[in-house]
Design a protein around this motif. Structure first.
Motif, short mmCIF file in Angstrom:
data_model
loop_
_atom_site.label_atom_id
_atom_site.label_comp_id
_atom_site.label_asym_id
_atom_site.label_seq_id
_atom_site.Cartn_x
_atom_site.Cartn_y
_atom_site.Cartn_z
N ALA A 227 -11.45 20.23 -1.20
CA ALA A 227 -11.24 19.59 -2.50
C ALA A 227 -12.17 18.40 -2.59
N THR A 228 -12.42 17.97 -3.82
CA THR A 228 -13.19 16.75 -4.06
C THR A 228 -12.22 15.66 -4.50
N ILE A 229 -12.14 14.58 -3.72
CA ILE A 229 -11.23 13.49 -4.04
C ILE A 229 -12.02 12.35 -4.68
N THR A 230 -11.35 11.57 -5.52
CA THR A 230 -11.95 10.41 -6.15
C THR A 230 -11.47 9.15 -5.43
N VAL A 231 -12.40 8.29 -5.09
CA VAL A 231 -12.09 7.06 -4.37
C VAL A 231 -12.50 5.87 -5.25
N GLU A 232 -11.55 4.97 -5.49
CA GLU A 232 -11.83 3.78 -6.27
C GLU A 232 -11.50 2.55 -5.44
N GLY A 233 -12.42 1.59 -5.38
CA GLY A 233 -12.23 0.40 -4.56
C GLY A 233 -12.39 -0.86 -5.37
N SER A 234 -11.76 -1.93 -4.90
CA SER A 234 -11.89 -3.26 -5.50
C SER A 234 -11.79 -4.30 -4.41
N GLY A 235 -12.27 -5.50 -4.70
CA GLY A 235 -12.17 -6.61 -3.76
C GLY A 235 -13.21 -6.60 -2.67
N PHE A 236 -14.24 -5.77 -2.76
CA PHE A 236 -15.30 -5.75 -1.77
C PHE A 236 -16.36 -6.79 -2.13
N ALA A 244 -25.78 -5.39 2.57
CA ALA A 244 -25.93 -4.05 3.18
C ALA A 244 -24.99 -3.04 2.55
N GLY A 245 -23.89 -3.51 1.90
CA GLY A 245 -22.94 -2.60 1.30
C GLY A 245 -21.92 -2.08 2.30
N ILE A 246 -21.25 -0.98 1.94
CA ILE A 246 -20.21 -0.40 2.77
C ILE A 246 -20.42 1.10 2.89
N TYR A 247 -19.79 1.69 3.92
CA TYR A 247 -19.70 3.13 4.04
C TYR A 247 -18.30 3.56 3.63
N VAL A 248 -18.22 4.62 2.84
CA VAL A 248 -16.95 5.22 2.43
C VAL A 248 -16.90 6.58 3.10
N SER A 249 -15.95 6.77 4.01
CA SER A 249 -15.94 7.94 4.88
C SER A 249 -14.56 8.61 4.86
N GLN A 265 -15.98 13.31 8.81
CA GLN A 265 -16.42 14.55 8.16
C GLN A 265 -17.53 14.29 7.15
N VAL A 266 -17.41 13.23 6.36
CA VAL A 266 -18.37 12.95 5.31
C VAL A 266 -18.43 11.44 5.11
N THR A 267 -19.61 10.92 4.76
CA THR A 267 -19.79 9.49 4.54
C THR A 267 -20.72 9.27 3.35
N LYS A 268 -20.37 8.31 2.49
CA LYS A 268 -21.25 7.86 1.42
C LYS A 268 -21.58 6.39 1.63
N TRP A 269 -22.82 6.05 1.34
CA TRP A 269 -23.26 4.66 1.40
C TRP A 269 -23.13 4.05 0.00
N ARG A 290 -16.51 3.37 -7.74
CA ARG A 290 -15.82 4.63 -7.96
C ARG A 290 -16.75 5.74 -7.51
N THR A 291 -16.29 6.58 -6.59
CA THR A 291 -17.12 7.64 -6.06
C THR A 291 -16.25 8.84 -5.71
N THR A 292 -16.86 9.91 -5.26
CA THR A 292 -16.14 11.12 -4.85
C THR A 292 -16.55 11.52 -3.45
N LEU A 293 -15.64 12.20 -2.75
CA LEU A 293 -15.92 12.75 -1.42
C LEU A 293 -15.44 14.19 -1.37
N PRO A 294 -16.29 15.13 -0.94
CA PRO A 294 -15.84 16.51 -0.72
C PRO A 294 -15.23 16.62 0.67
N ILE A 295 -13.96 17.01 0.77
CA ILE A 295 -13.28 17.04 2.07
C ILE A 295 -12.57 18.36 2.25
#
Length: 499
Positions: A227-236, A244-249, A265-269, A290-295
């Motif tokens: 499935a493809t999940i949606t990830v939303e973050g705040s406070g970074f 340098a940013g963050i990795y979302v894994s 399994q998967v990582t986005k920069w 706001r990004t997506t990850l295929p897991i």
């Protein structure tokens, strides 16, 4: 023509059996965690023992004492560890304060290295203790590794620790080594030895977690087949660690997850300068993304091990990019999958493969470049033969390709200074037909005739963390011919160097 070429530690009691026995004892269950508000900010200051630090600083370690993973060394030689989690119950006074970071003591001449990491202060009623991870490496016996061993008791009194709203502070609490601590340090000090006093503070932020927060949709009942999940973050913090940013894994939680990414399994920069792609996304100025990850529930990690997220808890994990020691960007958001119904005929087979890595190589499409004839005082233009860089090492260690040219000379005795050859570089990422994550290549800066390639200049570069793959680099060559140059056929050697 343009051509390319490519003593010993006296107080230790080395007893392997005793050490291994101590390890088993120290891994046992500790006091129950306090219920209450989550900790947000704060620090622990402690020096272990001043005489031990003096002994270490007299040795040949390089350095004798080092701090990492967020810990720091103070001007008086003591150490500060930042809050990384825990709880505080204002009603009962129960504390379970977790601090992060590592301090390493190294004395090669006496055959040992000891690391002390992740100290935790536990207070329940009138009982208080300090726990920590301790690792001993020595050439004299088997290594010892214990997690959250109770290494010291702490003397608390009425009002120390003391609270004010959501903040708790403790100052100069006496610490005494326990039998577990003596075993963890292999008898260097006996149980009952007075250690340096410690101080700590923390805030609960009104009972709400502070800093980065992450939401995942869906986070439960995810299809195990994928499935493809949606990830939303705040406070970074978009500016942290030189932006340098963050990795979302996605994957299980492991020790030092920021360096053990092979289990993921998967990582986005995600950073403030990224344009959205399959492998990257944007971290906005207000600290949100706001990004997506295929897991999927079952996968084989890069170490060749199968991970089944229906049997082990997996998370969406965020952490500072580029291997930064900053742990303030860490979050763990659990994701659960639906289980396959009982029965059926499915079976699994684990497929393993070993990737050995290859070489860093340079190839060039030709050995000569003939620039068009030109009059004195004019500029002649041509194209550099395309250079292909293949970084197949599998390390993402980064590389650079630089060029420098000799002075131009003619058979009739004429010369044209090397700096009269300038260039306008270009670079591109090669196509990977096996669906790998593309690397990143950056063309070098333009060099104008007159301020050109008499000194080494970058044709293209690829930074650490994104250099794996195949890349092409080229340039428009611009040769400015001085009005004073003698007529004739001129030759120079342009050397490209890959490192």
């Amino acid at each position: 023509m343009v051509r390319s070429r490519t003593g010993r530690w006296r107080s230790l009691r080395w007893a392997a059996v005793a050490l291994l026995g101590a390890s088993a004892a120290l891994i046992g269950a500790g006091p129950a965690q306090a219920a209450g508000a989550d900790l947000s900010t704060g620090s622990l200051t402690w020096g272990f023992k001043a005489s031990f630090r003096a002994y270490m600083n007299s040795g040949n370690g390089s350095p004798p004492i080092a701090a990492s993973n967020g810990a720091s060394i103070n001007s008086d030689g003591t150490f500060t560890f930042p809050v990384k989690g825990g709880t505080y119950d204002a009603t009962t006074g129960a504390i379970d304060a977790e601090y992060g970071g590592k301090v390493v003591f190294s004395y090669p001449a006496h055959f040992f290295t000891i690391s002390l990491a992740n100290p935790t202060v536990v207070v329940t009623g009138d009982t208080a203790a300090l726990k920590a991870d301790v690792d001993l490496v020595t050439t004299a016996t088997d290594p010892v590794s214990v997690r959250q061993a109770t290494i010291a008791t702490i003397a608390v009194t009425d009002g120390n620790p003391g609270g004010n709203g959501g903040t708790v502070t403790a100052t100069n609490l006496a610490a005494t080594m326990t039998a577990e601590g003596a075993s963890a340090f292999n008898g260097f000090y006996a149980a009952g030895t007075a250690l340096d006093p410690l101080s700590f503070t923390f805030s609960t932020g009104g009972g709400e977690p502070a800093g980065p927060a992450v939401g995942v949709t869906p986070s439960t009942g995810v299809d195990p087949a994928g499935a493809t999940i949606t990830v939303e973050g705040s406070g970074f913090d978009p500016e942290a660690n030189s932006a340098a940013g963050i990795y979302v894994s996605f994957g299980p939680k492991v020790d030092e997850h920021w360096t053990n990414s092979g289990v993921l399994q998967v990582t986005k920069w995600v950073s403030k300068t990224n344009e959205p792609t399959e492998a990257r996304d944007r971290l906005h100025a207000d600290g949100t993304f706001r990004t997506t990850l295929p897991i999927s529930a079952v996968y084989t990690d890069r170490n060749g091990a199968q991970v089944d997220c229906t049997k082990v808890q997996c998370y969406v994990i965020t952490f500072a990019a580029r291997g930064a020691a900053d742990r303030s960007q860490d979050t763990f958001t659990p994701v659960t999958f639906t289980r396959a119904p009982a029965g059926g005929g499915d079976t699994d087979q684990q497929i393993t493969a070993t990737v050995t890595g290859g070489a860093l190589t340079l190839g060039v499409a030709g050995a000569t470049v003939a620039l068009p004839a030109v009059s004195n005082g004019q500029v002649t233009t041509g194209a550099l033969n395309t250079a292909t860089v293949a970084d197949l090492r599998g390390t993402n260690a980064g590389w650079s390709l630089v060029g420098q040219v000799s002075d131009f000379a003619s058979a009739g005795g004429g010369t044209i200074a090397a700096d009269n050859l300038g260039w306008v570089p270009n670079a591109a990422v090669g196509t990977d037909g096996l669906a790998g994550t593309p690397g990143v290549v950056t063309p070098g800066a333009t060099a104008a005739p007159g301020a050109g390639l008499g000194t080494a200049r970058a044709l293209c570069t690829s930074a650490t963390g994104a250099s794996n793959g195949t890349f092409t680099c080229g340039a428009q060559l611009n040769l400015g011919v001085p009005a004073s140059a003698l007529a004739g056929d001129y030759t120079a050697i342009l050397t490209l160097t890959l490192s």
